[in-house]
Design an enzyme around this catalytic site. Structure first.
Site, PDB file in Angstrom:
ATOM      1  N   HIS A  44       1.984  10.853   5.722  1.00 58.10           N
ATOM      2  CA  HIS A  44       2.797  10.588   4.546  1.00 58.10           C
ATOM      3  C   HIS A  44       2.341  11.534   3.429  1.00 58.10           C
ATOM      4  CE1 HIS A  44       4.924   7.371   1.921  1.00 58.10           C
ATOM      5  NE2 HIS A  44       4.965   8.546   1.335  1.00 58.10           N
ATOM      6  N   GLU A  76       6.566  10.709   6.865  1.00 57.38           N
ATOM      7  CA  GLU A  76       7.103   9.723   5.929  1.00 57.38           C
ATOM      8  C   GLU A  76       7.107  10.287   4.517  1.00 57.38           C
ATOM      9  OE1 GLU A  76       4.308   6.534   6.387  1.00 57.38           O
ATOM     10  OE2 GLU A  76       5.497   5.660   7.994  1.00 57.38           O
ATOM     11  N   HIS A 200       2.682  -1.027   7.985  1.00 59.70           N
ATOM     12  CA  HIS A 200       1.921  -1.320   6.763  1.00 59.70           C
ATOM     13  C   HIS A 200       1.040  -2.556   6.932  1.00 59.70           C
ATOM     14  CE1 HIS A 200       1.273   0.235   2.674  1.00 59.70           C
ATOM     15  NE2 HIS A 200       0.740  -0.950   2.498  1.00 59.70           N
TER      16      HIS A 200
HETATM   17  C1  DXP Z   1       5.210   3.746   4.497  1.00 59.25           C
HETATM   18  C2  DXP Z   1       3.953   2.996   4.661  1.00 59.25           C
HETATM   19  O1  DXP Z   1       3.900   1.803   4.571  1.00 59.25           O
HETATM   20  C3  DXP Z   1       2.749   3.740   4.958  1.00 59.25           C
HETATM   21  O2  DXP Z   1       3.054   4.572   6.001  1.00 59.25           O
HETATM   22  C4  DXP Z   1       2.299   4.642   3.886  1.00 59.25           C
HETATM   23  O3  DXP Z   1       2.136   5.905   4.443  1.00 59.25           O
HETATM   24  C5  DXP Z   1       0.987   4.228   3.362  1.00 59.25           C
HETATM   25  O4  DXP Z   1       0.676   5.198   2.402  1.00 59.25           O
HETATM   26  P1  DXP Z   1      -0.835   5.385   1.946  1.00 59.25           P
HETATM   27  O5  DXP Z   1      -1.638   5.737   3.176  1.00 59.25           O
HETATM   28  O6  DXP Z   1      -0.732   6.481   0.917  1.00 59.25           O
HETATM   29  O7  DXP Z   1      -1.247   4.038   1.386  1.00 59.25           O
HETATM   30  N1  LIG Z   2       4.454   3.208   8.054  1.00 54.56           N
HETATM   31  C1  LIG Z   2       3.177   2.523   8.024  1.00 54.56           C
HETATM   32  C2  LIG Z   2       2.078   3.510   8.264  1.00 54.56           C
HETATM   33  O1  LIG Z   2       2.328   4.626   8.678  1.00 54.56           O
HETATM   34  C3  LIG Z   2       0.675   3.145   8.041  1.00 54.56           C
HETATM   35  O2  LIG Z   2       0.534   2.036   7.193  1.00 54.56           O
HETATM   36  P1  LIG Z   2      -0.956   1.423   7.080  1.00 54.56           P
HETATM   37  O3  LIG Z   2      -1.348   0.962   8.461  1.00 54.56           O
HETATM   38  O4  LIG Z   2      -1.841   2.535   6.576  1.00 54.56           O
HETATM   39  O5  LIG Z   2      -0.818   0.286   6.109  1.00 54.56           O
END
Ligand code: DXP
Ligand SMILES: NCC(=O)COP(=O)(O)O
Length: 250
Positions: A44, A76, A200
């Site tokens: 992301h 993402e 998440h």
């Molecule tokens: C979209 C989502 O819920 C996660 O993939 C996000 O990438 C978390 O981002 P951080 O790792 O910056 O918290």
């Molecule tokens: N889309 C969720 C992700 O890629 C990772 O979320 P998290 O496990 O770091 O909360």
């Protein structure tokens, strides 16, 4: 069929960025995860590059193309012109669009698909030119009208935001209620022809209950909880543990 595991490398990158040094290596930990059977890698890249840097994207793309051609790359982010440009360059197998403001500490809500219909339609049309699968971040309680708007935008899947589910780790009855809600939203999405991803704050502990409510769950993308476990069990064993929690026989 068990949900496929995509390992999110954000937290590895965040640890790397603490020093002006190349370790821990996003590429090396990504390779270990794929060697251990992860289906793909997720990143992301946020505008401030607090963890994943824009320069990480071609490195991960090359790792998958050169060594794991069966694996998927999932990127993402918010559909800014810069983000769309990064995706058109990297040609990931999947892009997950999230409605994040640059100032957000993390992703904490899904799209208002109705209010953002034009932005999403325009963005998806641009990315579809590269045959990218599109997933849209959705609230766990998104209603039918919202999901119809998501479908009408041209998306292939939604990704259910499971933050409230993961956050209810110490409230078992609340967690069961949220899991049931997620299952209902997933069922509506499937009826409308949308695939269902989730992500998440997912963990080895909470995955089985979620999977029991969403039998057709396509993919889970997991970073924070998986990285925490990797500090204790190592990345390879942690990926195997999460694959088992997804229902794979590993
Ligand atoms: C979209 C989502 O819920 C996660 O993939 C996000 O990438 C978390 O981002 P951080 O790792 O910056 O918290
Ligand atoms: N889309 C969720 C992700 O890629 C990772 O979320 P998290 O496990 O770091 O909360």
């Amino acid at each position: 069929m068990a949900a496929r595991l995509s390992v999110n490398l954000n937290a590895i990158a965040q640890l790397r960025n603490r020093r002006d040094l190349p370790w821990p290596s996003v590429r090396h930990l990504g390779r270990i995860a794929l060697e251990a059977g992860a289906y793909g890698l997720t990143v992301h890249p946020r505008p401030d590059q607090r963890h994943i840097r824009f320069s990480d994207l071609p490195v991960i793309r090359a790792l998958i193309d050169d060594e794991f051609p069966q694996a998927e790359f999932n990127i993402e982010g918010f559909p800014s012109d810069h983000f769309i440009g990064l995706c058109l360059e990297s040609e990931p197998e999947q892009v997950t669009l999230v409605p994040d403001d640059p100032a957000q500490s993390t992703s904490d809500h899904g799209w208002d698909f109705i209010a953002n219909r034009d932005l999403l339609k325009r963005t998806i049309a641009r990315l579809k030119k590269k045959n990218v699968r599109i997933s849209l971040f959705a609230d766990g309680d998104a209603g039918r009208a919202q999901l119809e708007a998501a479908r009408d935008s041209g998306a292939d899947r939604i990704e259910l935001y499971t933050g409230p589910y993961g956050g209810a780790y110490d409230q078992p009855e609340q967690q069961k209620a949220i899991a049931a809600q997620l299952g209902e939203t997933a069922a509506t999405a499937l009826e409308l022809g949308l695939g269902v991803n989730a992500g998440h704050d997912l963990t080895v502990g909470n995955l089985p209950l979620l999977a029991s409510h969403i039998p057709h769950l396509c993919e889970v993308s997991i970073g924070h909880g998986l990285t925490a476990d990797a500090l204790e069990y190592g990345m390879a064993e942690t990926v195997r543990r999460f694959r088992r929690a997804c229902g794979e026989h590993v």
